[in-house]
Design a protein around this motif. Sequence first.
Motif, PDB file in Angstrom:
ATOM      1  N   SER A  11       0.830  -1.211   0.000  1.00 20.51           N
ATOM      2  CA  SER A  11       0.000   0.000   0.000  1.00 20.51           C
ATOM      3  C   SER A  11       0.861   1.256   0.000  1.00 20.51           C
ATOM      4  O   SER A  11       0.523   2.239  -0.664  1.00 20.51           O
ATOM      5  CB  SER A  11      -0.985   0.001   1.169  1.00 20.51           C
ATOM      6  OG  SER A  11      -0.311  -0.067   2.406  1.00 20.51           O
ATOM      7  N   VAL A  12       1.977   1.246   0.698  1.00 17.82           N
ATOM      8  CA  VAL A  12       2.879   2.406   0.670  1.00 17.82           C
ATOM      9  C   VAL A  12       3.453   2.569  -0.735  1.00 17.82           C
ATOM     10  O   VAL A  12       3.509   3.688  -1.259  1.00 17.82           O
ATOM     11  CB  VAL A  12       4.005   2.271   1.722  1.00 17.82           C
ATOM     12  CG1 VAL A  12       5.087   3.322   1.504  1.00 17.82           C
ATOM     13  CG2 VAL A  12       3.441   2.375   3.128  1.00 17.82           C
ATOM     14  N   ARG A  13       3.862   1.470  -1.365  1.00 18.53           N
ATOM     15  CA  ARG A  13       4.379   1.559  -2.727  1.00 18.53           C
ATOM     16  C   ARG A  13       3.319   2.117  -3.676  1.00 18.53           C
ATOM     17  O   ARG A  13       3.622   2.939  -4.548  1.00 18.53           O
ATOM     18  CB  ARG A  13       4.885   0.193  -3.213  1.00 18.53           C
ATOM     19  CG  ARG A  13       6.113  -0.290  -2.436  1.00 18.53           C
ATOM     20  CD  ARG A  13       6.787  -1.496  -3.079  1.00 18.53           C
ATOM     21  NE  ARG A  13       5.914  -2.576  -3.463  1.00 18.53           N
ATOM     22  CZ  ARG A  13       5.599  -3.628  -2.703  1.00 18.53           C
ATOM     23  NH1 ARG A  13       6.095  -3.733  -1.482  1.00 18.53           N
ATOM     24  NH2 ARG A  13       4.794  -4.571  -3.171  1.00 18.53           N
ATOM     25  N   ALA A  14       2.071   1.724  -3.496  1.00 14.06           N
ATOM     26  CA  ALA A  14       0.978   2.230  -4.348  1.00 14.06           C
ATOM     27  C   ALA A  14       0.754   3.727  -4.122  1.00 14.06           C
ATOM     28  O   ALA A  14       0.562   4.481  -5.084  1.00 14.06           O
ATOM     29  CB  ALA A  14      -0.302   1.451  -4.074  1.00 14.06           C
ATOM     30  N   ILE A  15       0.796   4.161  -2.885  1.00 14.72           N
ATOM     31  CA  ILE A  15       0.625   5.588  -2.574  1.00 14.72           C
ATOM     32  C   ILE A  15       1.757   6.400  -3.197  1.00 14.72           C
ATOM     33  O   ILE A  15       1.529   7.464  -3.778  1.00 14.72           O
ATOM     34  CB  ILE A  15       0.559   5.810  -1.048  1.00 14.72           C
ATOM     35  CG1 ILE A  15      -0.758   5.258  -0.502  1.00 14.72           C
ATOM     36  CG2 ILE A  15       0.726   7.286  -0.693  1.00 14.72           C
ATOM     37  CD1 ILE A  15      -0.808   5.149   1.005  1.00 14.72           C
ATOM     38  N   LEU A  16       2.985   5.892  -3.097  1.00 15.58           N
ATOM     39  CA  LEU A  16       4.126   6.588  -3.691  1.00 15.58           C
ATOM     40  C   LEU A  16       3.942   6.731  -5.197  1.00 15.58           C
ATOM     41  O   LEU A  16       4.255   7.776  -5.777  1.00 15.58           O
ATOM     42  CB  LEU A  16       5.431   5.861  -3.373  1.00 15.58           C
ATOM     43  CG  LEU A  16       5.855   5.861  -1.903  1.00 15.58           C
ATOM     44  CD1 LEU A  16       7.056   4.946  -1.706  1.00 15.58           C
ATOM     45  CD2 LEU A  16       6.138   7.268  -1.403  1.00 15.58           C
ATOM     46  N   GLN A  17       3.422   5.712  -5.841  1.00 16.38           N
ATOM     47  CA  GLN A  17       3.183   5.787  -7.279  1.00 16.38           C
ATOM     48  C   GLN A  17       2.189   6.896  -7.606  1.00 16.38           C
ATOM     49  O   GLN A  17       2.389   7.657  -8.563  1.00 16.38           O
ATOM     50  CB  GLN A  17       2.692   4.442  -7.814  1.00 16.38           C
ATOM     51  CG  GLN A  17       3.778   3.415  -7.880  1.00 16.38           C
ATOM     52  CD  GLN A  17       3.338   2.134  -8.552  1.00 16.38           C
ATOM     53  OE1 GLN A  17       2.444   2.136  -9.392  1.00 16.38           O
ATOM     54  NE2 GLN A  17       3.974   1.028  -8.192  1.00 16.38           N
ATOM     55  N   VAL A  18       1.146   7.012  -6.814  1.00 15.33           N
ATOM     56  CA  VAL A  18       0.162   8.076  -7.041  1.00 15.33           C
ATOM     57  C   VAL A  18       0.825   9.443  -6.886  1.00 15.33           C
ATOM     58  O   VAL A  18       0.639  10.335  -7.708  1.00 15.33           O
ATOM     59  CB  VAL A  18      -1.043   7.923  -6.076  1.00 15.33           C
ATOM     60  CG1 VAL A  18      -1.949   9.147  -6.136  1.00 15.33           C
ATOM     61  CG2 VAL A  18      -1.822   6.653  -6.404  1.00 15.33           C
ATOM     62  N   TYR A  19       1.617   9.598  -5.832  1.00 12.91           N
ATOM     63  CA  TYR A  19       2.284  10.879  -5.582  1.00 12.91           C
ATOM     64  C   TYR A  19       3.246  11.270  -6.711  1.00 12.91           C
ATOM     65  O   TYR A  19       3.437  12.449  -6.985  1.00 12.91           O
ATOM     66  CB  TYR A  19       3.080  10.829  -4.278  1.00 12.91           C
ATOM     67  CG  TYR A  19       2.251  10.814  -3.020  1.00 12.91           C
ATOM     68  CD1 TYR A  19       0.875  10.989  -3.025  1.00 12.91           C
ATOM     69  CD2 TYR A  19       2.860  10.611  -1.792  1.00 12.91           C
ATOM     70  CE1 TYR A  19       0.135  10.969  -1.862  1.00 12.91           C
ATOM     71  CE2 TYR A  19       2.132  10.593  -0.613  1.00 12.91           C
ATOM     72  CZ  TYR A  19       0.768  10.774  -0.657  1.00 12.91           C
ATOM     73  OH  TYR A  19       0.057  10.758   0.511  1.00 12.91           O
ATOM     74  N   LEU A  20       3.856  10.270  -7.357  1.00  6.32           N
ATOM     75  CA  LEU A  20       4.895  10.541  -8.358  1.00  6.32           C
ATOM     76  C   LEU A  20       4.388  10.498  -9.802  1.00  6.32           C
ATOM     77  O   LEU A  20       5.167  10.697 -10.730  1.00  6.32           O
ATOM     78  CB  LEU A  20       6.043   9.548  -8.190  1.00  6.32           C
ATOM     79  CG  LEU A  20       6.731   9.543  -6.829  1.00  6.32           C
ATOM     80  CD1 LEU A  20       7.806   8.478  -6.774  1.00  6.32           C
ATOM     81  CD2 LEU A  20       7.297  10.906  -6.491  1.00  6.32           C
ATOM     82  N   MET A  21       3.106  10.255  -9.993  1.00 11.61           N
ATOM     83  CA  MET A  21       2.563  10.117 -11.352  1.00 11.61           C
ATOM     84  C   MET A  21       2.879  11.312 -12.243  1.00 11.61           C
ATOM     85  O   MET A  21       3.109  11.147 -13.435  1.00 11.61           O
ATOM     86  CB  MET A  21       1.048   9.904 -11.294  1.00 11.61           C
ATOM     87  CG  MET A  21       0.660   8.513 -10.850  1.00 11.61           C
ATOM     88  SD  MET A  21      -1.112   8.323 -10.616  1.00 11.61           S
ATOM     89  CE  MET A  21      -1.698   8.496 -12.288  1.00 11.61           C
ATOM     90  N   GLY A  22       2.904  12.503 -11.687  1.00  9.74           N
ATOM     91  CA  GLY A  22       3.168  13.703 -12.471  1.00  9.74           C
ATOM     92  C   GLY A  22       4.560  13.730 -13.084  1.00  9.74           C
ATOM     93  O   GLY A  22       4.800  14.464 -14.043  1.00  9.74           O
TER      94      GLY A  22
END
Length: 125
Positions: A11-22
């Motif tokens: 879940s932390v890895r998934a959240i990081l992906q959302v944060y870095l999508m830009g």
Amino acid sequence: MNVLLVDDSASVRAILQVYLMGLHPTFLEAEDGERALRVLRLSPVDLVIVDVQMSPMDGITFVRELRQSERPQLRSVPVVMLTSDRSEAVRVQGLEAGANAFVCKPVDARTLLQTIQDVMPRGSP
């Protein structure tokens, strides 16, 4: 840009992906330091984001191994460490191992993005 996310929490890895999508990166993932080192043998990365507390190989040991690599690009890849431990001792250990920066958990998207901008070589995304 290839970003390796190393955290034992999916879940932390998934959240990081959302944060870095830009940043439009390609994500590589590992659940611990040992797996992350295996990933790095196969794929070049531009940035590593790694949790401090993992098993069997924690983030500090991972960074130490990374910085001792025979491959120059691995010795110099920017590393951002994540930790919920706010003690100065952990920060000092991570920096001595070769981490470039720390971000405290829970991770704030703006703080993470600013930290990445600060540690990436000039001319990088």
